[in-house]
Design a protein around this motif. Structure first.
Motif, PDB file in Angstrom:
ATOM      1  N   ALA A  63     -14.410 -30.053 -11.115  1.00 39.22           N
ATOM      2  CA  ALA A  63     -13.306 -29.378 -11.802  1.00 39.22           C
ATOM      3  C   ALA A  63     -12.863 -30.167 -13.023  1.00 39.22           C
ATOM      4  N   ALA A  64     -12.850 -31.488 -12.901  1.00 41.05           N
ATOM      5  CA  ALA A  64     -12.489 -32.331 -14.043  1.00 41.05           C
ATOM      6  C   ALA A  64     -13.500 -32.198 -15.169  1.00 41.05           C
ATOM      7  N   ALA A  65     -14.783 -32.176 -14.825  1.00 43.30           N
ATOM      8  CA  ALA A  65     -15.821 -32.029 -15.849  1.00 43.30           C
ATOM      9  C   ALA A  65     -15.710 -30.669 -16.530  1.00 43.30           C
ATOM     10  N   GLY A  66     -15.493 -29.610 -15.740  1.00 39.77           N
ATOM     11  CA  GLY A  66     -15.372 -28.281 -16.324  1.00 39.77           C
ATOM     12  C   GLY A  66     -14.141 -28.136 -17.191  1.00 39.77           C
ATOM     13  N   ALA A  67     -13.003 -28.669 -16.704  1.00 40.39           N
ATOM     14  CA  ALA A  67     -11.770 -28.595 -17.487  1.00 40.39           C
ATOM     15  C   ALA A  67     -11.890 -29.400 -18.772  1.00 40.39           C
ATOM     16  N   ALA A  68     -12.553 -30.551 -18.698  1.00 42.27           N
ATOM     17  CA  ALA A  68     -12.753 -31.373 -19.896  1.00 42.27           C
ATOM     18  C   ALA A  68     -13.614 -30.652 -20.916  1.00 42.27           C
ATOM     19  N   ARG A  69     -14.628 -29.952 -20.435  1.00 46.13           N
ATOM     20  CA  ARG A  69     -15.483 -29.177 -21.344  1.00 46.13           C
ATOM     21  C   ARG A  69     -14.694 -28.034 -21.981  1.00 46.13           C
ATOM     22  N   ALA A  70     -13.843 -27.391 -21.190  1.00 43.25           N
ATOM     23  CA  ALA A  70     -13.018 -26.316 -21.739  1.00 43.25           C
ATOM     24  C   ALA A  70     -12.021 -26.849 -22.757  1.00 43.25           C
ATOM     25  N   LEU A  71     -11.596 -28.097 -22.592  1.00 49.30           N
ATOM     26  CA  LEU A  71     -10.695 -28.736 -23.557  1.00 49.30           C
ATOM     27  C   LEU A  71     -11.436 -29.213 -24.813  1.00 49.30           C
ATOM     28  N   ARG A  72     -12.757 -29.113 -24.794  1.00 47.57           N
ATOM     29  CA  ARG A  72     -13.622 -29.561 -25.896  1.00 47.57           C
ATOM     30  C   ARG A  72     -13.537 -31.063 -26.119  1.00 47.57           C
ATOM     31  N   LEU A  73     -13.414 -31.816 -25.006  1.00 41.79           N
ATOM     32  CA  LEU A  73     -13.435 -33.265 -25.130  1.00 41.79           C
ATOM     33  C   LEU A  73     -14.849 -33.727 -25.464  1.00 41.79           C
ATOM     34  N   ASP A  74     -14.953 -34.865 -26.134  1.00 41.33           N
ATOM     35  CA  ASP A  74     -16.270 -35.412 -26.439  1.00 41.33           C
ATOM     36  C   ASP A  74     -16.852 -36.050 -25.177  1.00 41.33           C
ATOM     37  N   PRO A  75     -18.115 -36.483 -25.216  1.00 41.43           N
ATOM     38  CA  PRO A  75     -18.729 -37.049 -24.004  1.00 41.43           C
ATOM     39  C   PRO A  75     -17.925 -38.193 -23.388  1.00 41.43           C
ATOM     40  N   ALA A  76     -17.366 -39.055 -24.234  1.00 40.05           N
ATOM     41  CA  ALA A  76     -16.575 -40.164 -23.693  1.00 40.05           C
ATOM     42  C   ALA A  76     -15.335 -39.639 -22.971  1.00 40.05           C
ATOM     43  N   GLY A  77     -14.702 -38.617 -23.531  1.00 37.19           N
ATOM     44  CA  GLY A  77     -13.528 -38.038 -22.901  1.00 37.19           C
ATOM     45  C   GLY A  77     -13.866 -37.359 -21.589  1.00 37.19           C
ATOM     46  N   CYS A  78     -15.010 -36.658 -21.548  1.00 38.52           N
ATOM     47  CA  CYS A  78     -15.448 -36.026 -20.300  1.00 38.52           C
ATOM     48  C   CYS A  78     -15.701 -37.070 -19.222  1.00 38.52           C
ATOM     49  N   ALA A  79     -16.282 -38.207 -19.617  1.00 40.84           N
ATOM     50  CA  ALA A  79     -16.548 -39.277 -18.650  1.00 40.84           C
ATOM     51  C   ALA A  79     -15.251 -39.830 -18.078  1.00 40.84           C
ATOM     52  N   VAL A  80     -14.243 -39.978 -18.918  1.00 38.72           N
ATOM     53  CA  VAL A  80     -12.945 -40.475 -18.443  1.00 38.72           C
ATOM     54  C   VAL A  80     -12.298 -39.471 -17.499  1.00 38.72           C
ATOM     55  N   ALA A  81     -12.403 -38.178 -17.816  1.00 36.59           N
ATOM     56  CA  ALA A  81     -11.852 -37.147 -16.934  1.00 36.59           C
ATOM     57  C   ALA A  81     -12.516 -37.219 -15.562  1.00 36.59           C
ATOM     58  N   ILE A  82     -13.823 -37.356 -15.541  1.00 37.02           N
ATOM     59  CA  ILE A  82     -14.552 -37.487 -14.276  1.00 37.02           C
ATOM     60  C   ILE A  82     -14.079 -38.720 -13.523  1.00 37.02           C
ATOM     61  N   ALA A  83     -13.881 -39.812 -14.251  1.00 34.93           N
ATOM     62  CA  ALA A  83     -13.431 -41.058 -13.619  1.00 34.93           C
ATOM     63  C   ALA A  83     -12.070 -40.890 -12.961  1.00 34.93           C
ATOM     64  N   HIS A  84     -11.131 -40.258 -13.652  1.00 35.90           N
ATOM     65  CA  HIS A  84      -9.796 -40.049 -13.076  1.00 35.90           C
ATOM     66  C   HIS A  84      -9.880 -39.212 -11.796  1.00 35.90           C
ATOM     67  N   ALA A  85     -10.671 -38.161 -11.826  1.00 36.39           N
ATOM     68  CA  ALA A  85     -10.783 -37.307 -10.642  1.00 36.39           C
ATOM     69  C   ALA A  85     -11.437 -38.055  -9.486  1.00 36.39           C
ATOM     70  N   ALA A  86     -12.487 -38.804  -9.785  1.00 39.38           N
ATOM     71  CA  ALA A  86     -13.185 -39.535  -8.731  1.00 39.38           C
ATOM     72  C   ALA A  86     -12.290 -40.610  -8.111  1.00 39.38           C
ATOM     73  N   LEU A  87     -11.395 -41.180  -8.887  1.00 36.44           N
ATOM     74  CA  LEU A  87     -10.483 -42.201  -8.366  1.00 36.44           C
ATOM     75  C   LEU A  87      -9.465 -41.611  -7.402  1.00 36.44           C
ATOM     76  N   LEU A  88      -9.180 -40.321  -7.528  1.00 27.58           N
ATOM     77  CA  LEU A  88      -8.087 -39.721  -6.756  1.00 27.58           C
ATOM     78  C   LEU A  88      -8.533 -38.657  -5.755  1.00 27.58           C
ATOM     79  N   ALA A  89      -9.777 -38.226  -5.830  1.00 25.93           N
ATOM     80  CA  ALA A  89     -10.243 -37.148  -4.950  1.00 25.93           C
ATOM     81  C   ALA A  89     -10.290 -37.600  -3.500  1.00 25.93           C
ATOM     82  N   ALA A  90     -10.027 -36.675  -2.583  1.00 28.09           N
ATOM     83  CA  ALA A  90     -10.047 -36.982  -1.155  1.00 28.09           C
ATOM     84  C   ALA A  90     -10.313 -35.716  -0.358  1.00 28.09           C
TER      85      ALA A  90
END
Length: 356
Positions: A63-90
């Motif tokens: 969901a973080a990767a998809g939302a980041a893509r919809a926000l038109r974040l660059d690759p670095a921004g998409c990676a950070v979005a994935i990182a935030h989600a992975a840190l908090l997912a359960a």
């Protein structure tokens, strides 16, 4: 895992707010689910078998990767979005049969949107969170496999895209996927032999480990539990010829005749009878009839699974049946047709869904 149930709401939320086209929303959805599926493949089915709820874990990351893509974040921004989600997912498989499961899907989608927003706000996260010694994979006891992402270019290889190979599963009945093969087998036997529920003395179902571990409620006390109950599903199919949202909402399995039949349905493991990879949710039914006849049917793969795709007309009928209580007959058909067309604006689809 149920990738689309988590990724699509996240992508739709961001895309509709920003007025993205269906085409751009579709790209974001593909990015999100492919991220979730690749992560799941890398961490293997051991994650689920060990008790983790993979929809909440991998779905939030997708969901973080998809939302980041919809926000038109660059690759670095998409990676950070994935990182935030992975840190908090359960998520733990204890959610099965409770309202916490659909709520957990919503939570994972929301987490994905929030993670993309954090990345857009330039708040950093650990980019090695997946492989860190105290990170996403290690604390769950997983050894990561080396999974290559799909190649993107003029020549696309279908086998590299999980959406195409093995593909997405769709369910005949609004219940756990572990119900589907057994339910279809009973429905087909009832039709083929013109059976009524009163003809049945008992139903015995042999199934692999995944089915037995998923269908844990032999005496359900709620709609959520009934969706994870082989007894409730087969009883509805025997009595009404089908298992629909209507039967769940009406709690049809609570009727005295239903309770009587449920008590005569057994589910037992047959771990050596099935291929755990090709037929992980298969079933063998044995039905004893009052005239002394014993009917048997083996269903290795239910219709709707990637190996046996569902026809578009059946998919639309299922969509209409599931959305009818919320949307009404006319809007449910309009939304189904609109989703299939996919040639408009995401905000228009959301307005059609909410009726404004």
């Amino acid at each position: 895992m149920h990738g689309s149930a988590v990724v699509l709401p996240a992508v739709l939320a961001v895309s509709s707010r920003l007025g993205r086209s269906d085409a751009e929303a579709r790209c974001a959805f593909v990015a999100g689910v492919e991220t979730a599926y690749a992560l799941g493949e890398a961490m293997t089915n051991v994650t689920y078998v060990d008790g983790w709820w993979t929809t909440g874990l991998f779905g939030a990351v997708g969901a973080a990767a998809g939302a980041a893509r919809a926000l038109r974040l660059d690759p670095a921004g998409c990676a950070v979005a994935i990182a935030h989600a992975a840190l908090l997912a359960a998520g733990y498989r204890a959610v099965l049969g409770t309202a916490a499961k659909p709520l957990g899907c919503g939570h994972a989608a929301r987490l994905g949107v929030e993670a993309a927003g954090l990345a857009a706000a330039r708040l950093d996260g650990r980019l090695d969170v997946i492989e860190h010694p105290r990170g996403f994979a290690a604390v769950r006891g997983c050894v990561l496999l080396d999974i290559a992402p799909p190649r993107i270019g003029r020549s696309l290889c279908a086998t590299e895209w999980r959406l195409l190979s093995p593909g997405v599963a769709r369910k005949l009945f609004p219940a756990c996927s572990a119900v589907q093969a057994a339910g279809e087998a009973l429905r087909d036997l009832m039709r083929a032999h013109a059976l009524a529920a009163t003809d049945i003395i008992s139903i015995d179902c042999g199934a692999p480990r995944l089915v037995v571990e998923s269908l844990v409620f032999d005496k359900p006390q709620s709609v959520s539990q009934a969706q994870f109950s082989l007894q409730a599903a087969l009883t509805c199919i025997a009595l009404f010829g089908d298992l629909s949202v209507h039967h769940l909402e009406a709690e049809a399995w609570r009727a005295p005749e239903a309770q009587d039949l449920m008590a005569r349905i057994t589910l037992r493991p047959e771990p050596d009878a099935f291929d755990p990879d090709a037929a992980s949710e298969s079933a063998t039914l044995r039905i004893m009839l009052r005239d002394g006849t014993c009917l048997a049917r083996y269903n290795p793969v239910a219709t709707g699974m990637p190996a046996r795709p569902m026809e578009e007309r059946d998919l639309l009928a299922k969509f209409a049946a599931c959305t009818l209580p919320a949307l009404g007959d006319v809007r449910s058909r309009e939304v189904g047709a609109r989703v299939l067309r996919g040639n408009g604006n995401s905000a228009d689809l959301l307005r059609l869904l909410v009726g404004s």
